[in-house]
Scaffold this motif. Sequence first.
Motif, PDB file in Angstrom:
ATOM      1  N   ARG A  71       0.815  -1.223   0.000  1.00 56.02           N
ATOM      2  CA  ARG A  71       0.000   0.000   0.000  1.00 56.02           C
ATOM      3  C   ARG A  71       0.853   1.280   0.000  1.00 56.02           C
ATOM      4  NH1 ARG A  71      -2.497  -4.431   0.031  1.00 56.02           N
ATOM      5  NH2 ARG A  71      -4.663  -4.600   0.671  1.00 56.02           N
ATOM      6  N   GLY A  72       2.164   1.120   0.145  1.00 57.65           N
ATOM      7  CA  GLY A  72       3.042   2.284   0.178  1.00 57.65           C
ATOM      8  C   GLY A  72       2.851   3.141   1.417  1.00 57.65           C
ATOM      9  N   LEU A  73       2.543   2.503   2.536  1.00 54.51           N
ATOM     10  CA  LEU A  73       2.323   3.209   3.798  1.00 54.51           C
ATOM     11  C   LEU A  73       3.437   2.892   4.783  1.00 54.51           C
ATOM     12  CD1 LEU A  73      -1.466   2.479   4.440  1.00 54.51           C
ATOM     13  CD2 LEU A  73      -0.466   4.701   3.916  1.00 54.51           C
TER      14      LEU A  73
ATOM     15  N   GLU B 182       2.204   6.218   9.551  1.00 54.12           N
ATOM     16  CA  GLU B 182       1.007   6.684   8.835  1.00 54.12           C
ATOM     17  C   GLU B 182      -0.203   5.825   9.182  1.00 54.12           C
ATOM     18  OE1 GLU B 182       2.828   8.478   4.678  1.00 54.12           O
ATOM     19  OE2 GLU B 182       2.626   6.296   4.889  1.00 54.12           O
ATOM     20  N   LEU B 183      -0.005   4.511   9.176  1.00 56.21           N
ATOM     21  CA  LEU B 183      -1.115   3.617   9.481  1.00 56.21           C
ATOM     22  C   LEU B 183      -1.592   3.802  10.923  1.00 56.21           C
ATOM     23  CD1 LEU B 183      -3.016   1.390   8.529  1.00 56.21           C
ATOM     24  CD2 LEU B 183      -1.288  -0.279   9.242  1.00 56.21           C
ATOM     25  N   ALA B 184      -0.668   3.929  11.852  1.00 61.26           N
ATOM     26  CA  ALA B 184      -1.038   4.137  13.254  1.00 61.26           C
ATOM     27  C   ALA B 184      -1.878   5.400  13.411  1.00 61.26           C
ATOM     28  CB  ALA B 184       0.211   4.219  14.129  1.00 61.26           C
ATOM     29  N   GLU B 185      -1.485   6.476  12.737  1.00 64.01           N
ATOM     30  CA  GLU B 185      -2.254   7.723  12.804  1.00 64.01           C
ATOM     31  C   GLU B 185      -3.646   7.548  12.223  1.00 64.01           C
ATOM     32  OE1 GLU B 185       0.176  10.619  10.826  1.00 64.01           O
ATOM     33  OE2 GLU B 185       1.591  10.741  12.505  1.00 64.01           O
ATOM     34  N   ARG B 186      -3.749   6.874  11.096  1.00 63.47           N
ATOM     35  CA  ARG B 186      -5.049   6.663  10.450  1.00 63.47           C
ATOM     36  C   ARG B 186      -5.980   5.792  11.280  1.00 63.47           C
ATOM     37  NH1 ARG B 186      -4.034   5.575   4.009  1.00 63.47           N
ATOM     38  NH2 ARG B 186      -2.766   7.414   3.599  1.00 63.47           N
TER      39      ARG B 186
ATOM     40  N   PHE C  46     -11.704  -5.836  18.044  1.00 61.67           N
ATOM     41  CA  PHE C  46     -12.377  -5.895  16.750  1.00 61.67           C
ATOM     42  C   PHE C  46     -12.437  -4.523  16.103  1.00 61.67           C
ATOM     43  CE2 PHE C  46     -15.125  -9.982  17.188  1.00 61.67           C
ATOM     44  CZ  PHE C  46     -13.994 -10.750  17.048  1.00 61.67           C
ATOM     45  N   SER C  47     -12.581  -3.471  16.904  1.00 65.67           N
ATOM     46  CA  SER C  47     -12.631  -2.121  16.341  1.00 65.67           C
ATOM     47  C   SER C  47     -11.292  -1.748  15.706  1.00 65.67           C
ATOM     48  CB  SER C  47     -13.016  -1.090  17.412  1.00 65.67           C
ATOM     49  OG  SER C  47     -12.094  -1.117  18.492  1.00 65.67           O
ATOM     50  N   THR C  48     -10.192  -2.181  16.309  1.00 63.73           N
ATOM     51  CA  THR C  48      -8.864  -1.936  15.730  1.00 63.73           C
ATOM     52  C   THR C  48      -8.687  -2.763  14.464  1.00 63.73           C
ATOM     53  OG1 THR C  48      -7.942  -1.458  17.910  1.00 63.73           O
ATOM     54  CG2 THR C  48      -6.372  -1.998  16.159  1.00 63.73           C
ATOM     55  N   LEU C  49      -9.100  -4.010  14.513  1.00 62.96           N
ATOM     56  CA  LEU C  49      -9.014  -4.875  13.338  1.00 62.96           C
ATOM     57  C   LEU C  49      -9.830  -4.296  12.187  1.00 62.96           C
ATOM     58  CD1 LEU C  49      -8.005  -7.495  12.056  1.00 62.96           C
ATOM     59  CD2 LEU C  49      -9.991  -8.641  13.074  1.00 62.96           C
ATOM     60  N   ALA C  50     -11.025  -3.812  12.482  1.00 63.95           N
ATOM     61  CA  ALA C  50     -11.874  -3.210  11.451  1.00 63.95           C
ATOM     62  C   ALA C  50     -11.222  -1.954  10.879  1.00 63.95           C
ATOM     63  CB  ALA C  50     -13.254  -2.877  12.024  1.00 63.95           C
TER      64      ALA C  50
ATOM     65  N   ARG D  99     -10.074  -1.359   7.071  1.00 64.68           N
ATOM     66  CA  ARG D  99     -10.568  -0.194   6.331  1.00 64.68           C
ATOM     67  C   ARG D  99      -9.415   0.563   5.694  1.00 64.68           C
ATOM     68  NH1 ARG D  99     -12.259   3.119  10.443  1.00 64.68           N
ATOM     69  NH2 ARG D  99     -10.239   4.148  10.305  1.00 64.68           N
ATOM     70  N   GLU D 100      -8.373   0.847   6.463  1.00 68.10           N
ATOM     71  CA  GLU D 100      -7.256   1.646   5.964  1.00 68.10           C
ATOM     72  C   GLU D 100      -6.372   0.882   4.981  1.00 68.10           C
ATOM     73  OE1 GLU D 100      -6.957   4.843   6.300  1.00 68.10           O
ATOM     74  OE2 GLU D 100      -8.720   4.905   7.605  1.00 68.10           O
ATOM     75  N   LEU D 101      -6.260  -0.420   5.159  1.00 66.22           N
ATOM     76  CA  LEU D 101      -5.417  -1.229   4.273  1.00 66.22           C
ATOM     77  C   LEU D 101      -6.217  -1.825   3.112  1.00 66.22           C
ATOM     78  CD1 LEU D 101      -3.295  -3.045   6.988  1.00 66.22           C
ATOM     79  CD2 LEU D 101      -2.491  -1.290   5.378  1.00 66.22           C
ATOM     80  N   ARG D 102      -7.536  -1.582   3.127  1.00 63.78           N
ATOM     81  CA  ARG D 102      -8.420  -2.126   2.091  1.00 63.78           C
ATOM     82  C   ARG D 102      -8.201  -3.634   1.949  1.00 63.78           C
ATOM     83  NH1 ARG D 102      -5.735   1.910   0.345  1.00 63.78           N
ATOM     84  NH2 ARG D 102      -4.657   0.819  -1.318  1.00 63.78           N
ATOM     85  N   CYS D 103      -8.396  -4.331   3.067  1.00 62.69           N
ATOM     86  CA  CYS D 103      -8.168  -5.774   3.080  1.00 62.69           C
ATOM     87  C   CYS D 103      -9.209  -6.460   3.949  1.00 62.69           C
ATOM     88  CB  CYS D 103      -6.760  -6.083   3.586  1.00 62.69           C
ATOM     89  SG  CYS D 103      -6.492  -5.761   5.347  1.00 62.69           S
ATOM     90  N   GLN D 104      -9.153  -7.755   3.959  1.00 60.37           N
ATOM     91  CA  GLN D 104      -9.983  -8.583   4.832  1.00 60.37           C
ATOM     92  C   GLN D 104      -9.137  -9.020   6.031  1.00 60.37           C
ATOM     93  OE1 GLN D 104     -13.337  -9.377   4.397  1.00 60.37           O
ATOM     94  NE2 GLN D 104     -13.124  -7.758   2.856  1.00 60.37           N
ATOM     95  N   PRO D 105      -9.766  -9.369   7.161  1.00 63.24           N
ATOM     96  CA  PRO D 105      -8.987  -9.813   8.321  1.00 63.24           C
ATOM     97  C   PRO D 105      -8.018 -10.948   7.989  1.00 63.24           C
ATOM     98  CG  PRO D 105     -11.241  -9.413   8.980  1.00 63.24           C
ATOM     99  CD  PRO D 105     -11.201  -9.284   7.473  1.00 63.24           C
TER     100      PRO D 105
END
Length: 80
Positions: free
Chosen positions: A20-22, A26-30, A51-55, A59-65
């Motif tokens: 994702r080029g992150l 950056e991911l932690a902030e998002r 689960f809220s963190t996983l979700a 969302r941010e990585l555009r992926c499934q668990p």
Amino acid sequence: MPPEEATGVRVHLDHLLAERGLTLTELAERVGITVVNMSVLKNGHAKAIRFSTLAALCRELRCQPGDLISYELPSSGHRG
């Protein structure tokens, strides 16, 4: 023994970040968690994930668990 060997849970955050080029920061902030906690997760040292963190990660990585974590039977010689 690395924590993922004891539990069999593997975290694929490095791979997803690279795709994702992150950066971890950056991911932690998002996602809204500290870089330290994100690093603990990335390195397989987390004992749990909300689960809220996983979700939020999905969302941010555009992926499934299942893209983020996987399970393999631990390779110990002992069967319970």
